[in-house]
Design a protein around this motif. Structure first.
Motif, PDB file in Angstrom:
ATOM      1  N   CYS A   5      18.413  12.302 -11.003  1.00  0.00           N
ATOM      2  CA  CYS A   5      17.674  13.560 -10.979  1.00  0.00           C
ATOM      3  C   CYS A   5      18.377  14.555 -11.879  1.00  0.00           C
ATOM      4  CB  CYS A   5      17.640  14.145  -9.572  1.00  0.00           C
ATOM      5  SG  CYS A   5      16.617  13.241  -8.451  1.00  0.00           S
ATOM      6  N   THR A   6      17.661  15.097 -12.811  1.00  0.00           N
ATOM      7  CA  THR A   6      18.205  16.176 -13.622  1.00  0.00           C
ATOM      8  C   THR A   6      17.228  17.331 -13.579  1.00  0.00           C
ATOM      9  OG1 THR A   6      17.172  15.281 -15.612  1.00  0.00           O
ATOM     10  CG2 THR A   6      19.445  14.617 -15.187  1.00  0.00           C
ATOM     11  N   ASP A   7      17.750  18.520 -13.703  1.00  0.00           N
ATOM     12  CA  ASP A   7      16.913  19.713 -13.723  1.00  0.00           C
ATOM     13  C   ASP A   7      16.093  19.879 -12.441  1.00  0.00           C
ATOM     14  OD1 ASP A   7      17.793  20.392 -16.315  1.00  0.00           O
ATOM     15  OD2 ASP A   7      16.370  18.966 -17.154  1.00  0.00           O
ATOM     16  N   ASP A  66      11.407  21.372  -9.404  1.00  0.00           N
ATOM     17  CA  ASP A  66      11.601  21.054 -10.809  1.00  0.00           C
ATOM     18  C   ASP A  66      11.858  22.361 -11.553  1.00  0.00           C
ATOM     19  OD1 ASP A  66      11.449  20.234 -13.447  1.00  0.00           O
ATOM     20  OD2 ASP A  66       9.597  19.102 -13.179  1.00  0.00           O
ATOM     21  N   ARG A  68      12.975  22.349 -14.854  1.00  0.00           N
ATOM     22  CA  ARG A  68      13.024  22.073 -16.289  1.00  0.00           C
ATOM     23  C   ARG A  68      12.231  23.114 -17.060  1.00  0.00           C
ATOM     24  NH1 ARG A  68      10.476  16.416 -16.708  1.00  0.00           N
ATOM     25  NH2 ARG A  68       9.298  17.371 -15.055  1.00  0.00           N
ATOM     26  N   ASN A  69      12.722  23.477 -18.206  1.00  0.00           N
ATOM     27  CA  ASN A  69      11.948  24.323 -19.118  1.00  0.00           C
ATOM     28  C   ASN A  69      10.906  23.449 -19.781  1.00  0.00           C
ATOM     29  OD1 ASN A  69      13.286  26.735 -18.690  1.00  0.00           O
ATOM     30  ND2 ASN A  69      14.881  26.216 -20.142  1.00  0.00           N
ATOM     31  N   THR A  70       9.675  23.912 -19.799  1.00  0.00           N
ATOM     32  CA  THR A  70       8.591  23.146 -20.396  1.00  0.00           C
ATOM     33  C   THR A  70       7.801  24.030 -21.343  1.00  0.00           C
ATOM     34  OG1 THR A  70       7.110  23.721 -18.595  1.00  0.00           O
ATOM     35  CG2 THR A  70       8.336  21.664 -18.373  1.00  0.00           C
ATOM     36  N   ARG A  83       9.558  29.553 -23.771  1.00  0.00           N
ATOM     37  CA  ARG A  83       9.740  28.525 -22.744  1.00  0.00           C
ATOM     38  C   ARG A  83       9.460  29.143 -21.360  1.00  0.00           C
ATOM     39  NH1 ARG A  83      10.525  23.708 -25.034  1.00  0.00           N
ATOM     40  NH2 ARG A  83      12.038  22.955 -23.566  1.00  0.00           N
ATOM     41  N   GLN A  85       9.535  28.027 -16.826  1.00  0.00           N
ATOM     42  CA  GLN A  85       9.903  27.032 -15.833  1.00  0.00           C
ATOM     43  C   GLN A  85       8.667  26.608 -15.058  1.00  0.00           C
ATOM     44  OE1 GLN A  85      13.039  28.709 -13.453  1.00  0.00           O
ATOM     45  NE2 GLN A  85      14.569  28.026 -14.899  1.00  0.00           N
TER      46      GLN A  85
END
Length: 195
Positions: A5-7, A66, A68-70, A83, A85
């Motif tokens: 698991c990351t971010d 989650d 993560r920047n998307t 960016r 989140q």
């Protein structure tokens, strides 16, 4: 072995999570025998459940989010420097009263639910790691988990966290036109001696 698991941030559940948590749970109500609830819930119907898990104490609700920047829409990008989140809830874990009678107060029932699209990513492992870390200073002696069978991924997760099988209720619940067994798993918590 689950992917790393990351971010993903694990934090206490809040009122703002109620709709997402209800959607995750309703997937299991509608599509699986993992829970023996048979009718989906509205967020309002789940509000008392959410409030029964405060931020501290033995009865916890932790969510995996989650972070993560998307890539986002042009309007969002202009507001957030290109960016944003996602903030999507990927799953949750709880510790709840095992039984209502006072002598059971040092035992909890634990569970973990992952969003259908987040399974196999190690979210359950991340949530249980955080949950058991949060519970380590509570006056708790045992944790229990009931697993509707078959559910190999849940058995594997609980075994990894030191749970051992203590018994099976055979054909204890009926859902989707058939009967299901529930295996019970137990984990020792805290100091085994009485205070």
């Amino acid at each position: 072995m689950p992917q790393e698991c990351t971010d993903v941030q694990v934090r206490a559940g809040t009122e703002a999570d109620l709709t997402a948590l209800t959607e995750i749970y309703n997937h299991y109500v509608r599509e699986t025998p993992i829970t023996f609830d048979t009718a989906p819930f509205t967020p309002e119907q789940r509000r008392s459940w959410l409030h029964s898990h405060p931020e501290d104490g033995p009865y916890r609700l932790l969510v995996a989010q989650d972070v993560r920047n998307t890539e986002s829409s042009p309007m969002d990008r202009s507001r957030a420097g290109g960016r944003s989140q996602t903030g999507r809830i990927l799953g949750y874990a709880t510790s709840s009263p095992f039984r209502p009678k006072p002598a059971y107060s040092t035992s909890v029932e634990v569970s973990v639910y992952c969003a259908a699209e987040a399974t196999g990513r190690g979210i359950g492992t991340l949530l249980y790691t955080a949950l058991f870390d949060a519970l380590k200073n509570e006056d708790l002696h045992r944790a229990y988990a009931g697993i509707a069978l078959p559910n190999e991924s849940s058995v594997t997760l609980h075994t990894r966290f030191g749970f051992r099988h203590v018994g099976t209720y055979e054909q204890v619940g009926r859902k989707f036109g058939r009967y299901w067994d529930v295996a019970w798993y137990e984990k020792r918590l805290g100091d085994p001696a009485l205070p």
